[in-house]
Design a protein around this motif. Structure first.
Motif, PDB file in Angstrom:
ATOM      1  N   THR A 119     -11.227   9.517   3.939  1.00 18.47           N
ATOM      2  CA  THR A 119     -11.082   8.531   2.875  1.00 18.47           C
ATOM      3  C   THR A 119     -12.268   7.566   2.901  1.00 18.47           C
ATOM      4  O   THR A 119     -13.184   7.691   3.721  1.00 18.47           O
ATOM      5  CB  THR A 119      -9.757   7.762   3.030  1.00 18.47           C
ATOM      6  OG1 THR A 119      -9.711   7.162   4.330  1.00 18.47           O
ATOM      7  CG2 THR A 119      -8.569   8.698   2.866  1.00 18.47           C
ATOM      8  N   ASP A 120     -12.234   6.585   2.017  1.00 20.57           N
ATOM      9  CA  ASP A 120     -13.318   5.604   1.908  1.00 20.57           C
ATOM     10  C   ASP A 120     -13.058   4.461   2.879  1.00 20.57           C
ATOM     11  O   ASP A 120     -12.088   3.702   2.702  1.00 20.57           O
ATOM     12  CB  ASP A 120     -13.369   5.073   0.464  1.00 20.57           C
ATOM     13  CG  ASP A 120     -14.524   4.102   0.247  1.00 20.57           C
ATOM     14  OD1 ASP A 120     -15.260   3.812   1.212  1.00 20.57           O
ATOM     15  OD2 ASP A 120     -14.689   3.631  -0.894  1.00 20.57           O
ATOM     16  N   PRO A 121     -13.903   4.279   3.905  1.00 22.28           N
ATOM     17  CA  PRO A 121     -13.660   3.190   4.863  1.00 22.28           C
ATOM     18  C   PRO A 121     -13.847   1.803   4.268  1.00 22.28           C
ATOM     19  O   PRO A 121     -13.445   0.804   4.881  1.00 22.28           O
ATOM     20  CB  PRO A 121     -14.692   3.470   5.966  1.00 22.28           C
ATOM     21  CG  PRO A 121     -15.764   4.244   5.296  1.00 22.28           C
ATOM     22  CD  PRO A 121     -15.091   5.072   4.248  1.00 22.28           C
ATOM     23  N   ASN A 122     -14.438   1.734   3.081  1.00 22.81           N
ATOM     24  CA  ASN A 122     -14.638   0.431   2.433  1.00 22.81           C
ATOM     25  C   ASN A 122     -13.520   0.079   1.452  1.00 22.81           C
ATOM     26  O   ASN A 122     -13.577  -0.971   0.814  1.00 22.81           O
ATOM     27  CB  ASN A 122     -15.983   0.416   1.699  1.00 22.81           C
ATOM     28  CG  ASN A 122     -17.152   0.552   2.646  1.00 22.81           C
ATOM     29  OD1 ASN A 122     -17.125   0.016   3.746  1.00 22.81           O
ATOM     30  ND2 ASN A 122     -18.176   1.288   2.240  1.00 22.81           N
ATOM     31  N   MET A 123     -12.513   0.937   1.329  1.00 24.03           N
ATOM     32  CA  MET A 123     -11.450   0.728   0.352  1.00 24.03           C
ATOM     33  C   MET A 123     -10.220  -0.013   0.875  1.00 24.03           C
ATOM     34  O   MET A 123      -9.493  -0.637   0.082  1.00 24.03           O
ATOM     35  CB  MET A 123     -11.020   2.092  -0.217  1.00 24.03           C
ATOM     36  CG  MET A 123      -9.939   2.039  -1.297  1.00 24.03           C
ATOM     37  SD  MET A 123     -10.390   1.032  -2.738  1.00 24.03           S
ATOM     38  CE  MET A 123     -11.613   2.100  -3.492  1.00 24.03           C
ATOM     39  N   PRO A 124      -9.891  -0.012   2.172  1.00 26.57           N
ATOM     40  CA  PRO A 124      -8.602  -0.562   2.618  1.00 26.57           C
ATOM     41  C   PRO A 124      -8.288  -1.968   2.143  1.00 26.57           C
ATOM     42  O   PRO A 124      -7.164  -2.236   1.701  1.00 26.57           O
ATOM     43  CB  PRO A 124      -8.706  -0.488   4.147  1.00 26.57           C
ATOM     44  CG  PRO A 124      -9.562   0.696   4.402  1.00 26.57           C
ATOM     45  CD  PRO A 124     -10.587   0.662   3.300  1.00 26.57           C
ATOM     46  N   VAL A 125      -9.233  -2.908   2.191  1.00 30.57           N
ATOM     47  CA  VAL A 125      -8.920  -4.289   1.807  1.00 30.57           C
ATOM     48  C   VAL A 125      -8.680  -4.394   0.306  1.00 30.57           C
ATOM     49  O   VAL A 125      -7.740  -5.055  -0.143  1.00 30.57           O
ATOM     50  CB  VAL A 125     -10.047  -5.242   2.256  1.00 30.57           C
ATOM     51  CG1 VAL A 125      -9.837  -6.635   1.654  1.00 30.57           C
ATOM     52  CG2 VAL A 125     -10.093  -5.326   3.777  1.00 30.57           C
ATOM     53  N   PHE A 126      -9.533  -3.741  -0.493  1.00 31.06           N
ATOM     54  CA  PHE A 126      -9.340  -3.771  -1.944  1.00 31.06           C
ATOM     55  C   PHE A 126      -7.988  -3.177  -2.311  1.00 31.06           C
ATOM     56  O   PHE A 126      -7.257  -3.732  -3.139  1.00 31.06           O
ATOM     57  CB  PHE A 126     -10.470  -3.014  -2.643  1.00 31.06           C
ATOM     58  CG  PHE A 126     -10.398  -3.046  -4.136  1.00 31.06           C
ATOM     59  CD1 PHE A 126     -10.948  -4.093  -4.851  1.00 31.06           C
ATOM     60  CD2 PHE A 126      -9.761  -2.038  -4.852  1.00 31.06           C
ATOM     61  CE1 PHE A 126     -10.873  -4.146  -6.241  1.00 31.06           C
ATOM     62  CE2 PHE A 126      -9.677  -2.070  -6.233  1.00 31.06           C
ATOM     63  CZ  PHE A 126     -10.243  -3.130  -6.934  1.00 31.06           C
ATOM     64  N   ALA A 127      -7.651  -2.030  -1.717  1.00 29.45           N
ATOM     65  CA  ALA A 127      -6.370  -1.382  -2.014  1.00 29.45           C
ATOM     66  C   ALA A 127      -5.205  -2.264  -1.568  1.00 29.45           C
ATOM     67  O   ALA A 127      -4.153  -2.307  -2.224  1.00 29.45           O
ATOM     68  CB  ALA A 127      -6.300  -0.022  -1.325  1.00 29.45           C
TER      69      ALA A 127
END
Length: 814
Positions: A378-386
């Motif tokens: 997955t995208d490691p930069n996506m967790p906070v936005f999601a």
């Protein structure tokens, strides 16, 4: 993978039809396998519009009916007879036009037709909510409050416009596209159109000083390799109930069943942004701690499906101070998930190492939406936005307050891939020169930045969610798939030196020819799994060439080894068809078999070989009044085998008895001292092993050995102008002597004149003796240079008789 057409439109403007979008996606490599129309209610209110009642008077011949004229956007208002007590002039109403089919909430569907009701013309129907399937009330017609123009489809007013489910055959390397956001990114690039992300600007922490035990949780990550990034927050004051219609419709449009508002939001965000989430009931988290770690081998854990599983020492778990709560990135636990009584949650959004999740999912045989994404990257930069996106949606559908700061444990940020790219290699691999401006436009649209640009090339900075783009060729492939394969013209000329050297024997061509031959003779091709049951290999262990190739992480015990023979996959196919009343069967299969052998130095060699199998069972022909049913026999299969050999121009071979472990009786054909095919009746104990209740004749070709004997050159011989001569002999021989021995000896004795030899009668009787049999054999003799004389014929036959008497102990009967 399924995506929703209307859902995609939340990310990007799409005036194109669903079919046009499907073609665009396929051109970028996201192959669309099908498009299905999704209707919120049956019929989708097709033919139902918004109208305005212009006039309304009582019917002269019916007290309960009204005569109305209704403006539905056409040139002339429609006359409609209405029986509702609440109809009045000036109302905005729902009108079913002539030809519309209505699907009421109860009862059968019906079509609107022109009619005369008590002598008055009626060209439509003003509808109540139950009559169009929107509710159960029949107290009166629906009266709308709207400024929409007359004639507007009612589906638009009720937000019931049809959606389209687009099925994409997602390849394993394109996990970045396993969401509506990921799919929209490709559309953005190919359409050169802006894309919008959902806004999270409204995200705000309500209170971090709450006294509730769920307000603050300590998070600890013990295994930073398996969990490079872990984020989370708490939300309190929630109410769990049914999801709103918009959320249920979104999930149903991609084939997911709604559960409750909290779980549905986590599923929604997973398919929206490609980031799996997990919600824990915060009240069930013991000790106010969340710990990401592994546990001891064999630790029991009960998952959401109620199954107790034994954990591996490498399984990454999400635990509290006392117990495991979730298999990280794979499946939740039974005792920590959201329930109807949940009022506060800890919402997790993380990046787990693909190798760790893949190993755990295979170990437990679990395949979930989360593991599907995590194990591919997955995208490691996506967790906070999601996390912010999900928190806002949860507040929208379940109320509550964000009651903690975002926990974000990310000690070693994952860097983008740096890939050097040269323009000359782009031109060389694509085959044409694309303008430098177009190259950089495509890359920028794909979120790939170009740095250190010069005349020779640039450094591509690839975002880490594109796990499949790590080499120069990968970057060039990205450019080509968006530029379009169809936009690369074919060369007007084809030089001889541009062709690859083709093999003298083309395996694919030969496979096609044999397949056509088999199909022309009534055989059906089958394709079966290479995985099989260990019991099958064990049943013929002594005849196998090596040891089993066993899977390290099998999906089940029934599919835990690679097959060493095509026999059992053929038998299982026959059983499947027999259980469906298809009894007369002919099948063939091209497939690989696998085994391993120990070498003298102690190392292991894995062997993979291609085989061709034939199988026949049942009757020779379909049931018919023209001929009696006759079951297949050995010679039916032998004829098919001979046709294959004829195709390869294999005319002569030796035979020996087939392997008795596999065959009750049969032959193995040998060419150049190597077996090329074994055929015969399968041992009953083997057919019984797969619960097959009728005899099967089976042939097994060594395909690679056949290909070595193949010749693409046709051989021509002049037609002999001189006649053949036939001579017959009756040979009394021992029962242990077979025809192959007679034929071989005859050809060794007479190489020049003997053209063919054939048995035309076999006799056994008391007058011959208990161990004797008689063969009536014909010999065809021919000389290519002259007509045979009686003298030459007699000498030849005398040599043959002497050989039979001396070598085989034959007695020549007069």
């Amino acid at each position: 993978m399924e995506v929703s057409y209307k859902w995609l439109q939340e990310f990007i403007e799409l005036p194109e039809s669903p079919e046009e979008v499907g073609k665009l996606l396929t051109s970028t490599g996201l192959e669309v396998e099908g498009i299905e129309k999704i209707e919120a209610i049956p019929g989708g209110l097709e033919g139902v519009v918004i109208g305005e009642v212009l006039t309304c008077t009582k019917h002269p011949d019916a007290d309960k009916l009204s005569l109305t004229t209704v403006d539905v956007g056409t040139v002339q208002p429609l006359p409609i007879v209405c029986g509702a007590p609440n109809v009045a002039a000036g109302q905005k109403v729902v009108v079913a036009l002539v030809g519309a089919t209505l699907h009421p909430s109860s009862g059968e569907s019906f079509q609107i037709k022109k009619a005369k009701i008590r002598g008055a013309a009626s060209e439509g129907m003003i509808c109540a909510e139950d009559e169009i399937g929107l509710g159960t009330s029949h107290a009166g017609i629906m009266v709308l409050t709207t400024d929409l123009p007359n004639g507007t489809p009612a589906a638009r007013y009720f937000n019931l416009e049809a959606d389209y489910q687009i099925a994409i055959g997602l390849t394993p390397n394109r996990i970045d596209a396993a969401s509506h956001l990921g799919t929209a990114r490709d559309l953005k690039a190919v359409l050169n159109r802006p894309m919008r992300l959902p806004s999270v600007e409204a995200f705000a922490i309500g209170n971090t000083n709450l006294t509730a035990p769920a307000a603050r949780l300590d998070v600890q990550v013990d295994d930073e390799i398996a969990c490079p990034r872990y984020t989370g927050l708490t939300i309190t004051g929630l109410t769990v109930h049914e999801s709103p219609d918009w959320l249920k419709q979104r999930l149903l449009s991609i084939g997911l069943n709604p559960i409750n508002n909290l779980v549905d939001i986590t599923n929604f965000v997973c398919h929206d942004l490609g980031q799996p989430l997990h919600a824990f009931d915060a009240a069930k988290i013991a000790g106010g701690k969340v710990i990401v770690k592994t546990l001891l081998e064999g630790t029991p854990f009960i998952t959401l499906d109620g199954v107790e599983r034994k954990l591996s020492a490498t399984d990454l778990m999400i635990c509290d101070a006392e117990k495991p709560m979730c298999i990280a990135g794979v499946f939740g636990g039974q005792y920590s998930g959201v329930s109807a009584e949940t009022t506060s949650i800890f919402l997790e959004s993380a990046y787990f190492a693909p190798a760790s999740v893949r190993k755990t999912a295979q170990h437990h045989g679990l395949k979930t939406d989360a593991s599907f994404r995590f194990e591919r990257g997955t995208d490691p930069n996506m967790p906070v936005f999601a996390l912010k996106r999900a928190a806002l949606l949860i507040q929208e559908v379940a109320g509550g307050t964000i009651s903690s700061d975002i926990t974000d444990i990310y000690p070693s940020p994952i860097e983008p891939f740096r890939v050097p790219v040269r323009y000359r290699n782009i031109d060389r691999l694509i085959g044409i020169q694309i303008s430098r401006a177009e190259i950089h436009r495509i890359l920028e649209a794909l979120d790939i930045q170009a740095e250190e640009t010069n005349d020779a090339g640039f450094m591509a900075i690839v975002p880490p969610y594109r796990v499949d783009v790590t080499r120069e060729a990968d970057v060039i492939e990205e450019i080509l798939r968006i530029y379009g394969l169809d936009n690369v013209p074919l060369s007007l000329s084809l030089a001889a030196d541009s062709l690859s050297e083709f093999p003298k024997t083309d395996p694919d061509q030969w496979q096609s020819r044999v397949g056509q031959l088999m199909a022309a003779n009534g055989f059906y091709e089958i394709l079966t799994l290479s995985l099989t049951r260990p019991a099958y290999n064990d049943a013929i262990r002594s005849s196998l060439p090596g040891d089993d190739v066993t899977l390290l992480n099998p999906l089940s015990d029934e599919l835990s080894v690679m097959r060493q023979t095509l026999l059992f996959s053929s038998l299982e196919t026959l059983v499947y068809n027999l259980n469906r009343r298809q009894k007369d069967l002919k099948t063939f299969e091209f497939g690989k078999v696998y085994h391993k052998v120990k070498l003298e130095d102690g190392s292991t060699k894995y062997v993979e070989r291609m085989r061709l199998s034939l199988a026949i069972s049942g009757n020779q022909h379909p049931e018919s009044w023209l001929q009696k049913n006759q079951t297949v026999a050995y010679h039916d299969l032998a004829t098919a085998v001979q046709r294959v050999l004829n195709l390869f121009r294999i005319k002569s071979f030796e035979t020996q008895a087939a392997d008795p472990i596999v065959f009750q009786y049969g032959l193995t054909y040998i060419v150049n001292k190597k077996p090329i095919v074994s055929l015969g009746l399968v041992q009953p104990k083997l057919t019984k092993l797969v619960d097959l209740k009728q005899p099967v004749f089976y042939a097994d070709f060594d395909w690679q050995a056949l290909l070595k004997l193949a010749s693409s050159k046709a051989r021509y011989e002049e037609v002999v102008r001189f006649p053949e001569v036939r001579r017959d002999l009756s040979l009394v021989i021992d029962k242990g002597v077979n025809f192959e021995q007679i034929s071989r000896l005859a050809r060794q004795t007479e190489r020049k004149l003997l053209r063919s030899i054939n048995v035309f009668d076999v006799y056994e009787g008391e007058n011959l003796g208990a161990d004797k049999k008689a063969y009536s054999v014909s010999f065809m003799l021919q000389d290519a240079t002259q007509t045979l004389t009686d003298s030459a014929i007699d000498k030849t036959m005398q040599r043959l008789m002497s050989a039979f008497e001396q070598e085989l102990g034959a007695v020549i009967r007069k």
